[in-house]
Motif scaffolding. Structure first.
Motif, PDB file in Angstrom:
ATOM      1  N   VAL A 139      13.225 -11.041  64.082  1.00  0.00           N
ATOM      2  CA  VAL A 139      13.240 -10.232  65.244  1.00  0.00           C
ATOM      3  C   VAL A 139      14.557  -9.369  65.630  1.00  0.00           C
ATOM      4  O   VAL A 139      15.784 -10.409  65.743  1.00  0.00           O
ATOM      5  N   ASN A 140      14.985  -8.271  65.718  1.00  0.00           N
ATOM      6  CA  ASN A 140      16.216  -7.615  65.769  1.00  0.00           C
ATOM      7  C   ASN A 140      16.205  -6.740  67.123  1.00  0.00           C
ATOM      8  O   ASN A 140      15.254  -5.844  67.354  1.00  0.00           O
ATOM      9  N   LEU A 141      17.007  -7.108  68.216  1.00  0.00           N
ATOM     10  CA  LEU A 141      17.280  -6.429  69.025  1.00  0.00           C
ATOM     11  C   LEU A 141      18.037  -5.039  69.103  1.00  0.00           C
ATOM     12  O   LEU A 141      19.004  -5.130  68.485  1.00  0.00           O
ATOM     13  N   CYS A 142      17.373  -4.251  69.803  1.00  0.00           N
ATOM     14  CA  CYS A 142      18.385  -2.770  69.630  1.00  0.00           C
ATOM     15  C   CYS A 142      18.328  -2.163  71.172  1.00  0.00           C
ATOM     16  O   CYS A 142      17.961  -2.878  72.032  1.00  0.00           O
ATOM     17  N   GLY A 143      18.627  -0.899  71.204  1.00  0.00           N
ATOM     18  CA  GLY A 143      18.751  -0.466  72.561  1.00  0.00           C
ATOM     19  C   GLY A 143      17.702   0.769  72.895  1.00  0.00           C
ATOM     20  O   GLY A 143      17.137   1.089  71.877  1.00  0.00           O
ATOM     21  N   VAL A 144      17.456   1.360  73.902  1.00  0.00           N
ATOM     22  CA  VAL A 144      16.511   2.139  74.279  1.00  0.00           C
ATOM     23  C   VAL A 144      17.196   3.517  74.471  1.00  0.00           C
ATOM     24  O   VAL A 144      16.613   4.511  74.595  1.00  0.00           O
ATOM     25  N   SER A 145      18.543   3.906  74.153  1.00  0.00           N
ATOM     26  CA  SER A 145      19.202   5.009  74.233  1.00  0.00           C
ATOM     27  C   SER A 145      18.824   6.181  73.430  1.00  0.00           C
ATOM     28  O   SER A 145      19.004   7.291  73.476  1.00  0.00           O
ATOM     29  N   SER A 146      17.832   5.933  72.317  1.00  0.00           N
ATOM     30  CA  SER A 146      17.315   7.082  71.514  1.00  0.00           C
ATOM     31  C   SER A 146      16.105   7.705  72.044  1.00  0.00           C
ATOM     32  O   SER A 146      15.459   8.761  71.396  1.00  0.00           O
ATOM     33  N   TYR A 147      15.874   7.208  73.229  1.00  0.00           N
ATOM     34  CA  TYR A 147      14.632   8.041  73.886  1.00  0.00           C
ATOM     35  C   TYR A 147      15.401   9.166  74.714  1.00  0.00           C
ATOM     36  O   TYR A 147      15.943   8.705  75.803  1.00  0.00           O
ATOM     37  N   PRO A 148      15.178  10.453  74.596  1.00  0.00           N
ATOM     38  CA  PRO A 148      15.925  11.494  75.439  1.00  0.00           C
ATOM     39  C   PRO A 148      15.638  11.212  76.867  1.00  0.00           C
ATOM     40  O   PRO A 148      14.138  11.110  77.168  1.00  0.00           O
ATOM     41  N   PRO A 149      16.294  11.185  77.827  1.00  0.00           N
ATOM     42  CA  PRO A 149      15.832  11.222  79.308  1.00  0.00           C
ATOM     43  C   PRO A 149      15.028  12.432  79.488  1.00  0.00           C
ATOM     44  O   PRO A 149      15.381  13.840  78.850  1.00  0.00           O
ATOM     45  N   SER A 150      13.995  12.473  80.388  1.00  0.00           N
ATOM     46  CA  SER A 150      13.115  13.818  80.685  1.00  0.00           C
ATOM     47  C   SER A 150      12.593  13.268  82.003  1.00  0.00           C
ATOM     48  O   SER A 150      12.393  12.261  82.480  1.00  0.00           O
ATOM     49  N   SER A 154      22.394   7.918  83.245  1.00  0.00           N
ATOM     50  CA  SER A 154      21.124   8.660  82.528  1.00  0.00           C
ATOM     51  C   SER A 154      20.077   7.589  81.941  1.00  0.00           C
ATOM     52  O   SER A 154      20.521   6.363  81.428  1.00  0.00           O
ATOM     53  N   GLY A 155      18.894   7.919  81.967  1.00  0.00           N
ATOM     54  CA  GLY A 155      17.964   6.881  81.343  1.00  0.00           C
ATOM     55  C   GLY A 155      16.583   7.588  81.173  1.00  0.00           C
ATOM     56  O   GLY A 155      16.349   8.406  82.003  1.00  0.00           O
ATOM     57  N   ALA A 156      15.712   6.883  80.184  1.00  0.00           N
ATOM     58  CA  ALA A 156      14.318   7.497  80.254  1.00  0.00           C
ATOM     59  C   ALA A 156      13.400   6.544  80.759  1.00  0.00           C
ATOM     60  O   ALA A 156      13.680   5.386  81.005  1.00  0.00           O
ATOM     61  N   LYS A 157      12.215   7.160  81.053  1.00  0.00           N
ATOM     62  CA  LYS A 157      11.135   6.445  81.530  1.00  0.00           C
ATOM     63  C   LYS A 157      10.203   5.951  80.268  1.00  0.00           C
ATOM     64  O   LYS A 157      10.020   6.495  79.637  1.00  0.00           O
ATOM     65  N   ILE A 158      10.352   4.469  80.379  1.00  0.00           N
ATOM     66  CA  ILE A 158       9.781   3.730  79.309  1.00  0.00           C
ATOM     67  C   ILE A 158       8.888   2.647  79.758  1.00  0.00           C
ATOM     68  O   ILE A 158       9.218   2.013  80.601  1.00  0.00           O
ATOM     69  N   GLN A 159       7.633   2.508  78.791  1.00  0.00           N
ATOM     70  CA  GLN A 159       6.558   1.404  79.284  1.00  0.00           C
ATOM     71  C   GLN A 159       6.612   0.451  78.125  1.00  0.00           C
ATOM     72  O   GLN A 159       6.936   1.110  76.901  1.00  0.00           O
ATOM     73  N   PRO A 160       6.431  -0.763  78.303  1.00  0.00           N
ATOM     74  CA  PRO A 160       6.229  -1.865  77.337  1.00  0.00           C
ATOM     75  C   PRO A 160       4.928  -1.808  76.631  1.00  0.00           C
ATOM     76  O   PRO A 160       4.211  -2.813  76.773  1.00  0.00           O
ATOM     77  N   PHE A 219      20.908  12.040  69.577  1.00  0.00           N
ATOM     78  CA  PHE A 219      21.593  13.186  70.449  1.00  0.00           C
ATOM     79  C   PHE A 219      22.967  12.861  70.941  1.00  0.00           C
ATOM     80  O   PHE A 219      23.505  13.954  71.523  1.00  0.00           O
ATOM     81  N   ASP A 220      23.174  11.609  70.897  1.00  0.00           N
ATOM     82  CA  ASP A 220      24.766  11.316  71.245  1.00  0.00           C
ATOM     83  C   ASP A 220      25.233  10.070  70.623  1.00  0.00           C
ATOM     84  O   ASP A 220      24.458   9.334  69.592  1.00  0.00           O
ATOM     85  N   TYR A 262       7.763   7.471  77.858  1.00  0.00           N
ATOM     86  CA  TYR A 262       7.567   6.989  76.377  1.00  0.00           C
ATOM     87  C   TYR A 262       7.026   5.627  76.176  1.00  0.00           C
ATOM     88  O   TYR A 262       7.169   4.850  77.079  1.00  0.00           O
ATOM     89  N   THR A 263       6.209   5.575  75.111  1.00  0.00           N
ATOM     90  CA  THR A 263       5.910   4.395  74.599  1.00  0.00           C
ATOM     91  C   THR A 263       6.349   4.229  73.012  1.00  0.00           C
ATOM     92  O   THR A 263       7.075   4.999  72.849  1.00  0.00           O
ATOM     93  N   GLU A 264       6.158   3.148  72.663  1.00  0.00           N
ATOM     94  CA  GLU A 264       6.636   2.980  71.347  1.00  0.00           C
ATOM     95  C   GLU A 264       5.956   4.059  70.191  1.00  0.00           C
ATOM     96  O   GLU A 264       6.378   4.076  69.149  1.00  0.00           O
TER      97      GLU A 264
END
Length: 296
Positions: free
Chosen positions: A106-117, A265-271, A131-132, A122-124
């Motif tokens: 299991v490797n933890l990463c971030g959610v910054s690659s979902y562009p804010p909208s 900034s942040g994106a709307k993300i669902q698990p 983009f940055d 967003y889902t998986e």
């Protein structure tokens, strides 16, 4: 069969909490650290000797704290932030080549690659983009976990939002101003804040290990909130007002423009995948999470 987990970054904020939870659940835990000690191996020992034979699951939560306000956003610090994530992920993925007994990585990463909208949730299943600086880091981070050796076991990427828990992270930095009644959201407060309670994140990792799940998981709480809504929930749990905003230019002056993107900034993300796999969040709402944090 004994349960033995090796945790990269096990002495950090997330790592300590994960070690504690897994130990309480009957796991043997060994952590990888820069410093040797009991139930520890160093990164050098990992490279030289490989993953211990008794280990059957590996979790990587390594990463220099991006939002350390005492560190200026210099090219050197940016390189530390990048290397701590990429190099540790590559080292563990490579070490798995000679560790066929490991069934879960299991490797933890971030959610910054979902562009804010303003409208997209967003889902998986959705495509991620670079983009940055932060989004490109997330893409490289995930890629580093797929360098070959991990093909022998089930590999999961957990994209985490802001991890809220006691003793570190965001809550430690905002506790005093909120306790004094002068806390509030950053910038306008209208930006989305993807987040997850520490105990839910650790439980999700345990769930993934035990269910032998693989693929990408969004490590975020089901409730989508703005920075202002989370700030109000935290202030309310402390019985304090929430009337002061921290202006955007102040945030950027402290953290620099690239780092500030994490806060402004942040994106709307669902698990979606976590819920579909049967995982149950103990703290699905900001109100429930904040009540736990302040001991209510």
């Amino acid at each position: 069969m004994s349960k033995h987990t090796l945790i990269g970054g096990g002495t950090g904020f997330i790592g300590k909490n994960l070690s504690k939870l897994l130990s309480l659940k009957g796991y043997d835990v060994t952590v990888i650290s820069r410093m040797p000690g009991p139930k520890r191996i160093t990164w050098h020992e990992l490279e030289k000797n490989g993953i211990p034979n008794s280990v059957n699951s590996v979790v990587n939560v390594t990463g220099q704290n991006v939002l350390d306000p005492s560190r200026r956003w210099t090219p050197g610090f940016q390189q530390n932030v990048w290397n701590s994530r990429i190099n540790s992920s590559k080292a563990l993925a490579n070490a798995l080549t000679a560790a066929p007994q490991v069934t879960s990585f299991v490797n933890l990463c971030g959610v910054s690659s979902y562009p804010p909208s303003a409208t997209k949730i967003y889902t998986e299943d959705d495509k991620v983009e670079g983009f940055d600086y932060m989004s490109r880091l997330c893409l490289a981070w995930e890629e580093a976990a797929h360098t070959g050796g991990e093909q022998n076991c089930r590999t999961a990427i957990v994209r985490t939002g802001a991890v809220v828990g006691l003793g570190g992270g965001m809550i430690e930095s905002i506790w005093l101003p909120f306790k004094l009644g002068v806390g509030g959201p950053l910038g306008t407060g209208q930006q989305i804040m993807p987040w997850i309670h520490m105990l839910d994140l650790c439980s999700l990792i345990q769930h993934i290990i035990e269910k032998c799940e693989s693929g990408v998981f969004n490590g975020v709480a089901p409730e989508i909130v703005t920075s202002k809504e989370f700030s109000k929930a935290f202030a309310s749990a402390l019985n304090r007002p929430c009337i002061f905003n921290v202006p955007e230019f102040v945030v950027q002056a402290i953290f620099g423009k690239e780092r500030s993107a994490l806060l402004l900034s942040g994106a709307k993300i669902q698990p979606k995948k976590a819920l579909a796999s049967g995982f149950q969040f103990k703290y699905p709402t900001a109100k429930a999470a904040c009540a736990q944090l302040v001991g209510k």
